[in-house]
Design an enzyme around this catalytic site. Sequence first.
Site, PDB file in Angstrom:
ATOM      1  N   ASP A 519     -15.940  -7.871  26.656  1.00 30.61           N
ATOM      2  CA  ASP A 519     -16.016  -9.204  26.073  1.00 30.61           C
ATOM      3  C   ASP A 519     -16.786  -9.103  24.761  1.00 30.61           C
ATOM      4  O   ASP A 519     -17.401  -8.072  24.461  1.00 30.61           O
ATOM      5  CB  ASP A 519     -16.709 -10.142  27.062  1.00 30.61           C
ATOM      6  CG  ASP A 519     -16.786 -11.560  26.548  1.00 30.61           C
ATOM      7  OD1 ASP A 519     -15.831 -12.009  25.886  1.00 30.61           O
ATOM      8  OD2 ASP A 519     -17.806 -12.233  26.787  1.00 30.61           O
ATOM      9  N   ASP A1441     -14.130  22.044  26.536  1.00 33.42           N
ATOM     10  CA  ASP A1441     -13.676  23.244  27.223  1.00 33.42           C
ATOM     11  C   ASP A1441     -14.820  24.183  27.588  1.00 33.42           C
ATOM     12  O   ASP A1441     -14.599  25.190  28.248  1.00 33.42           O
ATOM     13  CB  ASP A1441     -12.658  24.000  26.350  1.00 33.42           C
ATOM     14  CG  ASP A1441     -11.376  23.213  26.163  1.00 33.42           C
ATOM     15  OD1 ASP A1441     -11.018  22.465  27.097  1.00 33.42           O
ATOM     16  OD2 ASP A1441     -10.738  23.330  25.103  1.00 33.42           O
TER      17      ASP A1441
END
EC number: 7.6.2.1
Length: 1498
Positions: A519, A1441
């Site tokens: 919001d 990674d």
Amino acid sequence: MSELNDGDGRGLGVSGSVVGVSLSVSGRGSGSGSSSGNRIDNDPLKKGPRPVTNPLTAAGPVPVRAGARVSGGFKATALQWYHRYLVELVLRRKALPPSRDGRHIPPRLHPESPLVDERRGKAFISNTIRTSRYTLYNFFPKQLLFQFSRLGNFYFLCVGVPQMVPGISTTGSYTTILPLLFFVLLTIAKEGYDDWKRHRLDKVENARPATVLQWTNGHDETTRNYHQWWPFKTPKARDVEAVQGPEKQAGAAFRWRSSRWRDLKVGNVIKLARDEDVPADIVLLYATGEDGIAYIETMALDGETNLKTKRPPAGLSDCDSIEGLSRCHAEFVVEDPNPDLYRFDGRMTVEGKTFPLTINEVVYRGCTVRNTQTAIGIVVNTGEECKIRRNADRHPSAKKPALERITNKIVISLAVVVVSLAVGCSMGYLIWQHNYERSAWYLDGLAVPFYQIIMGFAIQFNNIIPLALYVSLEIVKLGQMIMLNSDIEMYDEASDTPTRCNTNTILENLGQIGYIFSDKTGTLTENVMKFRKMSIAGTAWLHDVEILDTTVSTEESDTSTQTEMESVVLNLPQEHERNGPALSTVLSNPQSMIRISTKRSSLGLLRRSSSNWRSTGRPDHVQPDLGSKDLLEYIQMRPNSPFSRRAIQYILVMALCHTCLPEVKDGKIEFQAASPDELALVRAAQELGFLVTHRSSQAVTLRVSNGNDGYEDRTYEILDVIEFSSKRKRMTIIVRCPDGQIWLLTKGADSTILPRLKMAPLAMQKSHELRKSLEAERELQRRSEAHEPRNSFGGRPSFTAARRSIGAPGPSISIAGPSSMRPAASRSKSFEIGNLYLSPSDDRLRPSLPLRTVSFDVPSDRAPAPPSRANPLRSVLDRFAFLEDPSISDDATIFTRCFKHIDDFSTEGLRTLLFAQRFLSNQEYKVWKELYHDAETSLVDRQARIEAAAEIIEQSLELVGASAIEDKLQKGVPETIDRLRRANMKIWMLTGDRRETALNIANSARICQPGSDIFVLDVTKGNLEGQIQGVIEDMEAPVPTHTVVVIDGHTLAALEKEESGLSNAKELFHKLIPTIDSVICCRASPAQKALLVRAIRKPSRSGSGSGSASASARGPLTLAIGDGANDLAMLSTADVGVGISGREGLQAARVADYSIAQFRFLSRLLLVHGRWSYGRTARFVLATFWKEMFFYLPTELYQRYNGYTGTSLYESWSLTALNTLFTSLCVIVPAIWEQDLAAETLLAVPELYVFGQRNRGLNIPLYLSWMVGAVAQGVLVWFLCWAFYGGFVGPVRDGGLFALGNLIFSVNIMWTNCKLLILDTHYKPSTILASFGITVVGWWLWQCFLAAVYAPGVWPYAVRGGFFSSFGRDPIWWLALIAVLGLLVSLQLAYTSVKQSLIVSGLWKWGWKWVRWSTWKKAFGPRSSTPTWPGGENGAASLEDWDVELWQAMERDPEIKATLHKMSRLGYEDEVEGEGEGEGEGEDEKADDGELERPRAP
């Protein structure tokens, strides 16, 4: 019988039929269609009920009615039968038909029988609301269904039922079913407690007091309270006398009485006071504001901050008193309840005349009365039929953790293992029976049927799936919840609000979020507007009055330097404005002056204001060097210059063009404004010398200071006010100045002001040229960014480096600098290797920022020079020399510079407005006034005619200037959004506010980046399908950019209408949105917010799938965050709902799954606690299944030595206490306290969050690797114990079953706790070590206990005294125990060491390539100074990674750890930029001389 109100027009724009509410003492309604009089030809209610056409905006799914034609095969038929027989016949819940021609309702001024709803055939529903999930009747059925839908519980139910059959189970009849029921009931009790807390909050809401007009029958007794004796009663309502007021004797039969919200009925007349919340949907009857206007705040309903003006329907009079209300004979006919917040259809009939009812006369539940002392209305919708409740997800279902899907797959696989073991052992028994049992005379006639054998083995091995899995998991989550709630870093000291977890069952979901739906008002912003900048005659000025005052006060508190007050007297010009008559006597009176007090330090001038305020959206943006004090100083020096005239005109427009109402409180003037923007403008005018002291509908009075320490009041007559609307996007006021001149003042968006300027063609041309120039610059910027190294999810790599093996000689990590030097705001900052080792300040790298320049577009030779101490007056004149340039009066130059300022203001996230004006002749105004009066009094198309009249007069305007207002964000919002975006989360902003406001906040909060491609979808522009297709084609461009789509609720509704012919556009839209980086949805209703969340959470089959890296087939996990009642539907629909304790109340914080005090805490909630909870829970599941497989595998291997008779290797008491006493702490304690990475690391490197998004903590391959390890270790333990104790080493003192079984059991206990608590746990606080000690000591105490208390006799297990006298005294038993444990520990340590070395070396992810000589040579050969890493160019692997073990090794480096700690602070990037800004010039000079080495791209 209860019915569902789902078939009465829930779609947006669907009014259905009407509800008739008659306000008449006679008690007889005349009927909605029978009254005579002047009827409106375009009355929408005459068209009858309209069909439900928009299921998107419905609060829930529309059920299929009985008898409806349903196609689609078996599924559709089953759905039809479900609704026909279960929902309608059994549950007695039927879809309500629309009312025919209005509901005829008798008056509610008399306490007669309840009013009957035509659709239901019984009384209207009460005003009670319910946000709890269960009732007393459906709690147990729903919970039992929910609990046994969990695959583990269902599995044990299937095992426990046949176990109770006598003669089948070898482990007892109730050892499974009783613990299962206990654990399930415990979980149900916990769920019941959580829902009971929601019920208590509902009770408080329903018991709030309201003032109702009630019939007293001539008696003056108070309302009876039947619950005074009840100990759990809610707080008492207000006293009756307090609400009666002076109208007590107005009518003998009616009184204002205090009542509860839950007791309100349709037709009740209620009275509201200022700052009071509206308890139900009402039609306004009377308000004490001028012209009967009531100011209503709808923030909790639609998120808009502007106050709405409501007024009673035309034709009502004398409703301000009880007597007038009793004489009122009005009939109201309104639409059936529906969720459309932006449309209301109805009519009112008074004395035979019919008047329309629109949204302007209706006030919805959840709104708040502001700036109005009293308002009276009649209730038309109550309870769950109110607009706000129709937009809520009224009965949300319980949320399940995403990990449970993987857990269920594991349970299924283990069930297959159990069946396989049972079948295998049963087949072994058949073989043994054939080879041995038939020839054994003592077993003659004792053969066991095969089905009993297989069921017995299934029961014996069923504990491979742990019975206490879910209960232990509940304990784990309870501990995690306590840890989360006690995190002091998420405690807001200002509001004394800690973080709270209301739903601990989905804690691990916090670590797998892919989409965030936020919001705006109260969530991202504080709803506090500050006037920040202004553009006057092509020059930009920073409004620094507040900033400098704050700076001065700070400096005064830090030093003892005395300051002196200097008065700057501003003489206003005498001459008339060059383009028209005199503005007012304020401008024409030469004696009028403004005295502004400024504080200057005796040590010298204050710092420039531009160094004190920085834009949150563009912190690197250069700010104006001159501010408001400088502006007033120049006006004082040169009051008659052309620029001074324009500046005074600008300030005067700010002081007059508004609707603020001043009020005197405690001797100070405070303003009640319809919007925070207007309040900011009026406050700024006050700080610049023009104070509004009085305003009515007829006049506004300004107080202007003069040079004699006095003041003079100037009164301007208000002739007309053309109010702002979302369509007009501007406001106009027409005043008569004290000198009699008629002056028109207009403020609004640039798109609406520019076409109405006197020199509109020139203005549009300059605007177009500027737009083209800016687009070219941004395209070049995007292309330059496209060539930078990018990480796996679209941003540049946060942490790229060439790495050596940690622990090797020399530096542990080779440092590489950032890939490019560019402004930080062009793309979010990340974790740079160059920041790991912070060198001294002289050598520290800074971001390259442009040199500070003047903020106005003038030649450089005219730029203000630095102030000179030798001649201060000369210095001041030099500073303002550029204002004497002739270009100040050139319209083309002013347009170009002003439009450039507007673009700069917008990119900084500021809300911009243009001011314009013109003078009117008396004749011109008189002609227009007649036209405008006709439009105001029109009963047909009133608003359209008013707008048409405004178009006539709002022409040939002259540009005055532009303003920039800061919608103050909560602390840390831009930095938090940057972190979340770097964590591979897509941020959407869903708001009910206007498009321009939403875009400004998106820029300020960095949801939109400076180089973002923004696409606006608007159905009003036509060819919506073509618009979407164009966006898709633009996104296929070779240059990747950050993309933002802006859409409004009206366009969403058009997409979802099946009969609109936009089915292809809908399909394209659902294909488009997962590929968009951010979406801004404005003017969205609460139901539409929930629908967007649902569309992402459950993507359609035709969609393109998820936009995140989540491996879940059901789509990425979603999180919704909001602070108001209008966000409840969105919070309950999302996978995770987070409520903020904001300005809109605490309802969202109470109902949401989690509550925080500020938006900035969301980053720690997700990145730290979310990842921790996910990793802990995933490891708990793996460890639990691992230990069960490890424990029971030796038992299976033992079966071949006992003829597959089912004899257990372990003693039954020890086996019973296994999961409770000896292997519970080793899985529960790490699942609560483990921290695989420090919180500082997780905050500094948000990319690590993909660990949960990609299911790296728990997936099928990882589970299989753990199971393979358990099998290998179980086999190893069995054969080693057998070999070391009696197999190859002997003789032994006790060769019985218990000695061998107890040895294996002891090895299992010791190894399980050592592995899970010591070897596999990274973070080892005292709790972990204490748990290991308690378990080990407890096991040997258990041995002593068994040997002492076990009953003597003939048992398969020689327990009695065995630990003291037989195997306990055998050194071979102890040597075997130590040897097996030592071997297991050695193997584990060797594996961990090799793995860590390979990970740090960059070889682990290469699989079997690491065994090749070429791999090692390439990594550590003489030609390579750094190892090559997979996944990135030149060895630059993506951060996400990197393995956890590598980060753990890096955290052991003190310098890296210190840098991570600094980078974990919000605003760290801005601090670095601020330091670089001060030293950037010197560094640039060094770079030119070759003294500063620029970092090279990897």
